[in-house]
Scaffold this active site. Sequence first.
Site, PDB file in Angstrom:
ATOM      1  N   SER A   9      38.729   4.302 -51.771  1.00  0.00           N
ATOM      2  CA  SER A   9      37.632   4.400 -51.176  1.00  0.00           C
ATOM      3  C   SER A   9      37.573   4.081 -49.573  1.00  0.00           C
ATOM      4  O   SER A   9      37.816   2.791 -49.112  1.00  0.00           O
ATOM      5  CB  SER A   9      36.752   3.364 -51.528  1.00  0.00           C
ATOM      6  OG  SER A   9      35.209   3.680 -50.779  1.00  0.00           O
ATOM      7  N   HIS A  34      38.579   8.387 -52.694  1.00  0.00           N
ATOM      8  CA  HIS A  34      37.168   8.339 -53.273  1.00  0.00           C
ATOM      9  C   HIS A  34      36.223   8.178 -52.200  1.00  0.00           C
ATOM     10  O   HIS A  34      36.770   7.125 -50.675  1.00  0.00           O
ATOM     11  CB  HIS A  34      37.057   6.968 -54.141  1.00  0.00           C
ATOM     12  CG  HIS A  34      35.606   6.351 -54.453  1.00  0.00           C
ATOM     13  ND1 HIS A  34      35.114   6.811 -55.382  1.00  0.00           N
ATOM     14  CD2 HIS A  34      35.321   6.012 -54.328  1.00  0.00           C
ATOM     15  CE1 HIS A  34      33.957   6.903 -56.162  1.00  0.00           C
ATOM     16  NE2 HIS A  34      33.920   5.670 -54.836  1.00  0.00           N
ATOM     17  N   ASP A  36      32.623   7.922 -50.336  1.00  0.00           N
ATOM     18  CA  ASP A  36      31.214   7.391 -50.848  1.00  0.00           C
ATOM     19  C   ASP A  36      30.148   8.067 -49.851  1.00  0.00           C
ATOM     20  O   ASP A  36      29.922   7.883 -48.505  1.00  0.00           O
ATOM     21  CB  ASP A  36      30.658   5.916 -50.723  1.00  0.00           C
ATOM     22  CG  ASP A  36      31.713   4.994 -51.517  1.00  0.00           C
ATOM     23  OD1 ASP A  36      31.621   5.128 -52.933  1.00  0.00           O
ATOM     24  OD2 ASP A  36      32.455   4.564 -51.367  1.00  0.00           O
ATOM     25  N   MET A  38      26.472   8.018 -48.306  1.00  0.00           N
ATOM     26  CA  MET A  38      25.032   7.456 -48.517  1.00  0.00           C
ATOM     27  C   MET A  38      23.797   8.051 -47.666  1.00  0.00           C
ATOM     28  O   MET A  38      24.479   8.396 -46.758  1.00  0.00           O
ATOM     29  CB  MET A  38      25.372   5.618 -48.351  1.00  0.00           C
ATOM     30  CG  MET A  38      26.141   4.862 -49.266  1.00  0.00           C
ATOM     31  SD  MET A  38      27.149   3.266 -48.639  1.00  0.00           S
ATOM     32  CE  MET A  38      28.351   3.295 -49.097  1.00  0.00           C
ATOM     33  N   HIS A  67      31.523  10.566 -54.261  1.00  0.00           N
ATOM     34  CA  HIS A  67      30.208   9.229 -55.123  1.00  0.00           C
ATOM     35  C   HIS A  67      29.041   9.407 -54.162  1.00  0.00           C
ATOM     36  O   HIS A  67      29.011   9.276 -53.344  1.00  0.00           O
ATOM     37  CB  HIS A  67      31.262   8.195 -55.683  1.00  0.00           C
ATOM     38  CG  HIS A  67      30.273   6.721 -55.633  1.00  0.00           C
ATOM     39  ND1 HIS A  67      30.233   5.657 -55.328  1.00  0.00           N
ATOM     40  CD2 HIS A  67      28.985   7.129 -56.615  1.00  0.00           C
ATOM     41  CE1 HIS A  67      29.330   4.885 -55.896  1.00  0.00           C
ATOM     42  NE2 HIS A  67      28.445   5.932 -56.116  1.00  0.00           N
ATOM     43  N   MET A  69      26.358   8.042 -53.182  1.00  0.00           N
ATOM     44  CA  MET A  69      25.175   7.512 -53.169  1.00  0.00           C
ATOM     45  C   MET A  69      23.874   8.170 -52.751  1.00  0.00           C
ATOM     46  O   MET A  69      23.261   7.583 -51.581  1.00  0.00           O
ATOM     47  CB  MET A  69      25.463   6.232 -53.258  1.00  0.00           C
ATOM     48  CG  MET A  69      25.631   5.251 -54.499  1.00  0.00           C
ATOM     49  SD  MET A  69      27.252   4.363 -53.064  1.00  0.00           S
ATOM     50  CE  MET A  69      28.719   4.909 -52.629  1.00  0.00           C
ATOM     51  N   MET A 138      29.500   0.780 -61.854  1.00  0.00           N
ATOM     52  CA  MET A 138      29.112   0.107 -60.456  1.00  0.00           C
ATOM     53  C   MET A 138      29.472  -1.757 -61.417  1.00  0.00           C
ATOM     54  O   MET A 138      28.685  -2.131 -61.274  1.00  0.00           O
ATOM     55  CB  MET A 138      28.113   0.742 -59.531  1.00  0.00           C
ATOM     56  CG  MET A 138      27.749   1.746 -59.420  1.00  0.00           C
ATOM     57  SD  MET A 138      29.374   1.853 -58.161  1.00  0.00           S
ATOM     58  CE  MET A 138      29.406   0.788 -56.736  1.00  0.00           C
ATOM     59  N   GLY A 143      26.402   0.462 -51.883  1.00  0.00           N
ATOM     60  CA  GLY A 143      25.744   0.298 -51.036  1.00  0.00           C
ATOM     61  C   GLY A 143      26.644   0.284 -49.924  1.00  0.00           C
ATOM     62  O   GLY A 143      26.610  -0.023 -48.125  1.00  0.00           O
ATOM     63  N   GLY A 145      30.809  -1.631 -48.986  1.00  0.00           N
ATOM     64  CA  GLY A 145      32.265  -2.586 -49.361  1.00  0.00           C
ATOM     65  C   GLY A 145      32.618  -3.268 -49.211  1.00  0.00           C
ATOM     66  O   GLY A 145      31.777  -4.692 -48.599  1.00  0.00           O
ATOM     67  N   GLY A 146      33.159  -4.146 -49.632  1.00  0.00           N
ATOM     68  CA  GLY A 146      33.205  -5.855 -49.097  1.00  0.00           C
ATOM     69  C   GLY A 146      32.700  -6.919 -50.220  1.00  0.00           C
ATOM     70  O   GLY A 146      33.278  -7.723 -49.677  1.00  0.00           O
ATOM     71  N   ASP A 176      33.889   0.451 -59.743  1.00  0.00           N
ATOM     72  CA  ASP A 176      33.602   0.763 -58.579  1.00  0.00           C
ATOM     73  C   ASP A 176      33.313  -0.535 -57.890  1.00  0.00           C
ATOM     74  O   ASP A 176      32.098  -0.607 -58.144  1.00  0.00           O
ATOM     75  CB  ASP A 176      32.921   2.041 -57.837  1.00  0.00           C
ATOM     76  CG  ASP A 176      32.598   2.466 -56.173  1.00  0.00           C
ATOM     77  OD1 ASP A 176      33.724   1.524 -55.964  1.00  0.00           O
ATOM     78  OD2 ASP A 176      32.574   2.932 -55.822  1.00  0.00           O
ATOM     79  N   GLY A 178      34.872  -4.556 -55.736  1.00  0.00           N
ATOM     80  CA  GLY A 178      35.611  -5.622 -55.580  1.00  0.00           C
ATOM     81  C   GLY A 178      36.493  -6.001 -56.506  1.00  0.00           C
ATOM     82  O   GLY A 178      37.158  -6.850 -56.935  1.00  0.00           O
ATOM     83  N   GLY A 198      38.450  -0.392 -51.636  1.00  0.00           N
ATOM     84  CA  GLY A 198      38.304  -0.037 -50.843  1.00  0.00           C
ATOM     85  C   GLY A 198      38.735  -1.294 -49.472  1.00  0.00           C
ATOM     86  O   GLY A 198      40.276  -1.031 -49.293  1.00  0.00           O
ATOM     87  N   SER A 199      38.128  -2.548 -49.708  1.00  0.00           N
ATOM     88  CA  SER A 199      39.086  -3.601 -48.956  1.00  0.00           C
ATOM     89  C   SER A 199      40.051  -3.214 -49.524  1.00  0.00           C
ATOM     90  O   SER A 199      41.029  -4.012 -48.250  1.00  0.00           O
ATOM     91  CB  SER A 199      38.102  -4.993 -48.814  1.00  0.00           C
ATOM     92  OG  SER A 199      37.514  -4.688 -50.582  1.00  0.00           O
TER      93      SER A 199
HETATM   94  C1  DX5 Z   1      30.014  -0.092 -52.841  1.00  0.00           C
HETATM   95  C2  DX5 Z   1      30.817   1.454 -52.610  1.00  0.00           C
HETATM   96  C3  DX5 Z   1      32.596   1.720 -52.714  1.00  0.00           C
HETATM   97  C4  DX5 Z   1      33.362   0.504 -52.130  1.00  0.00           C
HETATM   98  C5  DX5 Z   1      34.576  -0.060 -52.982  1.00  0.00           C
HETATM   99  O1  DX5 Z   1      29.247   1.505 -52.202  1.00  0.00           O
HETATM  100  O2  DX5 Z   1      30.685   3.049 -54.075  1.00  0.00           O
HETATM  101  O3  DX5 Z   1      33.213   2.336 -53.160  1.00  0.00           O
HETATM  102  O4  DX5 Z   1      33.110   1.467 -50.582  1.00  0.00           O
HETATM  103  O5  DX5 Z   1      35.064  -1.561 -51.556  1.00  0.00           O
HETATM  104  P1  DX5 Z   1      35.410  -2.312 -52.331  1.00  0.00           P
HETATM  105  O6  DX5 Z   1      36.075  -1.989 -52.700  1.00  0.00           O
HETATM  106  O7  DX5 Z   1      35.701  -3.143 -51.122  1.00  0.00           O
HETATM  107  O8  DX5 Z   1      34.307  -3.405 -53.000  1.00  0.00           O
HETATM  108 ZN    ZN Z   2      32.023   4.419 -55.165  1.00  0.00          ZN
END
Ligand code: DX5
Ligand code: ZN
Length: 217
Positions: A9, A34, A36, A38, A67, A69, A138, A143, A145-146, A176, A178, A198-199
């Site tokens: 992501s 990926h 994201d 928003m 994705h 959102m 999810m 909303g 990451g991390g 998706d 954590g 992501g992270s």
């Molecule tokens: C959250 C996003 C995820 C997020 C994942 O709203 O949809 O794609 O970036 O990031 P990590 O892997 O750090 O949870």
């Molecule tokens: Zn996502």
Amino acid sequence: MKEFRLSPSILAADFCHLEQDIKDVEAAGAQWLHIDVMDGMFVPSISFGMPVIESIRKCTKIFFDTHLMVNEPIRYIETFAKLGSNGITVHVEACKDVHKTLEKIRECGCRVGLSINPETDVNVLKEYINETDMILIMSVEPGKGGQDYIEESTNRIAEVSRMIKTSGRDIDLEVDGGIHEKNLRTVLDAGANVIVAGSAVFRGDIQANIKKLVKLV
Ligand code: DX5
Ligand code: ZN
């Protein structure tokens, strides 16, 4: 070794050198990217949108796993498809007419994804499963990451995996939020075959992180 697709992501990337980060993702062998989006309405935060996707489409051929959102995403599907998305995922909670929205994604030539938030009953998916190519579970509140993986997600993944098997259709199951070294195996064993990270990918050395994740399973 278990087969899965990794979809890093870019929300966790460093936007000062996005092109380099994407090249690293590709060089390490990730299959998807990926993206994201928003809107500050469906989720509190605003990430990025059309101009970013348009720009990065010019520097990579990787599969864009978009994705959304976003409330009433049907308004933007054609645009995101034209800008180069290969798959578009919308939230069941964000659409007035889910059937119509999924149909629109298909009409635009993209792979059809449907996502549910952690507190949404997985059974709502039954009505739409035959219209999808991918379900996105999810495993954090959407909303940002991390965040930490919500443990209850594992049962939900297993349940949806059974639902997909019953449907007899070839549907990807993406998870998706954590996902890191320590829980990747659990998520895959529960039935996921597309992993968003992501992270776990963008913090530190991207190529080394991806190789480490892939080697784990
Ligand atoms: C959250 C996003 C995820 C997020 C994942 O709203 O949809 O794609 O970036 O990031 P990590 O892997 O750090 O949870
Ligand atoms: Zn996502």
